[in-house]
Motif scaffolding. Sequence first.
Motif, PDB file in Angstrom:
ATOM      1  N   PRO A  86       0.811  -1.222   0.000  1.00 21.15           N
ATOM      2  CA  PRO A  86       0.000   0.000   0.000  1.00 21.15           C
ATOM      3  C   PRO A  86       0.845   1.274   0.000  1.00 21.15           C
ATOM      4  CG  PRO A  86      -0.781  -1.565   1.654  1.00 21.15           C
ATOM      5  CD  PRO A  86       0.550  -2.060   1.186  1.00 21.15           C
ATOM      6  N   ARG A  87       2.025   1.212   0.551  1.00 17.22           N
ATOM      7  CA  ARG A  87       2.878   2.395   0.663  1.00 17.22           C
ATOM      8  C   ARG A  87       3.511   2.799  -0.665  1.00 17.22           C
ATOM      9  NH1 ARG A  87       2.364   0.144   5.490  1.00 17.22           N
ATOM     10  NH2 ARG A  87       2.506   1.460   7.348  1.00 17.22           N
ATOM     11  N   VAL A  88       3.546   1.880  -1.618  1.00 13.61           N
ATOM     12  CA  VAL A  88       4.080   2.232  -2.941  1.00 13.61           C
ATOM     13  C   VAL A  88       2.980   2.231  -3.997  1.00 13.61           C
ATOM     14  CG1 VAL A  88       6.445   1.510  -2.496  1.00 13.61           C
ATOM     15  CG2 VAL A  88       4.793  -0.189  -3.297  1.00 13.61           C
ATOM     16  N   ALA A 179      10.274  -2.388  -4.590  1.00 11.43           N
ATOM     17  CA  ALA A 179       9.801  -1.037  -4.882  1.00 11.43           C
ATOM     18  C   ALA A 179       9.882  -0.151  -3.639  1.00 11.43           C
ATOM     19  CB  ALA A 179       8.372  -1.088  -5.411  1.00 11.43           C
ATOM     20  N   PHE A 180       9.516  -0.714  -2.499  1.00  8.67           N
ATOM     21  CA  PHE A 180       9.527   0.064  -1.258  1.00  8.67           C
ATOM     22  C   PHE A 180      10.951   0.456  -0.855  1.00  8.67           C
ATOM     23  CE2 PHE A 180       9.727   0.275   3.402  1.00  8.67           C
ATOM     24  CZ  PHE A 180       8.799   1.269   3.649  1.00  8.67           C
ATOM     25  N   ILE A 181      11.875  -0.511  -0.935  1.00  6.55           N
ATOM     26  CA  ILE A 181      13.270  -0.219  -0.584  1.00  6.55           C
ATOM     27  C   ILE A 181      13.842   0.837  -1.524  1.00  6.55           C
ATOM     28  CG2 ILE A 181      15.609  -1.168  -0.529  1.00  6.55           C
ATOM     29  CD1 ILE A 181      14.397  -3.798   0.467  1.00  6.55           C
ATOM     30  N   SER A 197       6.088  11.678  -2.214  1.00  2.89           N
ATOM     31  CA  SER A 197       5.731  11.491  -3.610  1.00  2.89           C
ATOM     32  C   SER A 197       5.729  10.022  -3.959  1.00  2.89           C
ATOM     33  CB  SER A 197       6.725  12.247  -4.510  1.00  2.89           C
ATOM     34  OG  SER A 197       8.021  11.731  -4.314  1.00  2.89           O
ATOM     35  N   ALA A 198       4.957   9.675  -4.977  1.00  2.00           N
ATOM     36  CA  ALA A 198       4.865   8.284  -5.391  1.00  2.00           C
ATOM     37  C   ALA A 198       6.180   7.843  -6.019  1.00  2.00           C
ATOM     38  CB  ALA A 198       3.721   8.128  -6.399  1.00  2.00           C
ATOM     39  N   PRO A 199       6.486   6.538  -5.972  1.00  2.00           N
ATOM     40  CA  PRO A 199       7.697   6.020  -6.623  1.00  2.00           C
ATOM     41  C   PRO A 199       7.671   6.352  -8.115  1.00  2.00           C
ATOM     42  CG  PRO A 199       6.734   4.360  -5.193  1.00  2.00           C
ATOM     43  CD  PRO A 199       5.741   5.476  -5.271  1.00  2.00           C
ATOM     44  N   SER A 200       8.833   6.590  -8.673  1.00  2.43           N
ATOM     45  CA  SER A 200       8.920   6.942 -10.093  1.00  2.43           C
ATOM     46  C   SER A 200       8.612   5.735 -10.968  1.00  2.43           C
ATOM     47  CB  SER A 200      10.317   7.462 -10.422  1.00  2.43           C
ATOM     48  OG  SER A 200      11.272   6.410 -10.305  1.00  2.43           O
ATOM     49  N   LEU A 203      11.627   3.443 -11.236  1.00  2.00           N
ATOM     50  CA  LEU A 203      11.800   2.603 -10.059  1.00  2.00           C
ATOM     51  C   LEU A 203      10.838   1.415 -10.089  1.00  2.00           C
ATOM     52  CD1 LEU A 203      12.929   1.977  -7.259  1.00  2.00           C
ATOM     53  CD2 LEU A 203      11.281   3.611  -6.312  1.00  2.00           C
ATOM     54  N   LEU A 204       9.603   1.652 -10.482  1.00  3.10           N
ATOM     55  CA  LEU A 204       8.625   0.574 -10.531  1.00  3.10           C
ATOM     56  C   LEU A 204       8.967  -0.432 -11.626  1.00  3.10           C
ATOM     57  CD1 LEU A 204       5.376   2.627  -9.875  1.00  3.10           C
ATOM     58  CD2 LEU A 204       6.552   1.071  -8.312  1.00  3.10           C
TER      59      LEU A 204
END
Length: 282
Positions: A86-88, A179-181, A197-200, A203-204
């Motif tokens: 949920p955090r990413v 993704a979280f790390i 901000s959301a992961p780029s 990164l995903l």
Amino acid sequence: MTVPADAPHEDDRTDRPASTARRFGALFGLGFLGILALVATSGPELVELAESPDVPVSAAVLAAATVVQSSILLAVAVLVGLYTAPRVGFRSHVLERVTTGDPIVSRLRAEVGPAVALGLVAGIVIVLAEFVFAPSPETVGDTADATAGAVLSSVPLRFLYGGITEELLLRWGFMSLVAFIGWRAVGRVRGSSLDRSAPSTGLLWAAILLSAVAFGIGHLPAAATLYGELTAGVVTWIVLGNAIGGIAFGWLFWRYSLEAAMIAHASSHVVFVVLSLVIVAV
């Protein structure tokens, strides 16, 4: 700093202690169906292994050990995903149903078509790639005793363990963790106090690719049994061949949901089952 409305928030406490057990149980129970299918399908192999003089335990003990080992891995993946996914920005309709009561069917309806289509395409691409790049059939063990019954008996394993359990392990657990790390690390490298901000996108995609490679590596033990030995060609094909599906399933997990990835994974196995039945019939 303005926080995007759809950004994952580190203080979004959807994993409150009061609901954690129920949320864990929903996803773990779903994945446990695949573990049961794994044990049921591998029964003959466990019996044969137990009859070996080098193995001093019964088939029942081996089956229990398989359940315990697989359950531990599944439990870890589910717990890791509950915290990181949920955090990413990753989601699960089953989890949302348990947490907030949101309906599953209506939310999943728009995802079934793309998931089935991409799963079938991934399966076809893998089959075509196998004809071109897979090691020569001469390096593979004898499959002359394959029957339609044997192919059909593998369906529960393919759909339940492959379609559900593997997605919980590789996408929900592993991909979410990567993704979280990366998201946390990038925030620190930028010198901020971890902006929200959301992961780029980059990164995903890195998380998708790493989980796809891990998905392929996870198939090496089965490949060793099938091919007899893990040559460079076998390892390359198994890792890259399975990564084709892993990329498709990871993209669906990112853009839609965990359940969309599960549906696509199961759909890819429809291609493999149909092709196997055709080969057996010819």
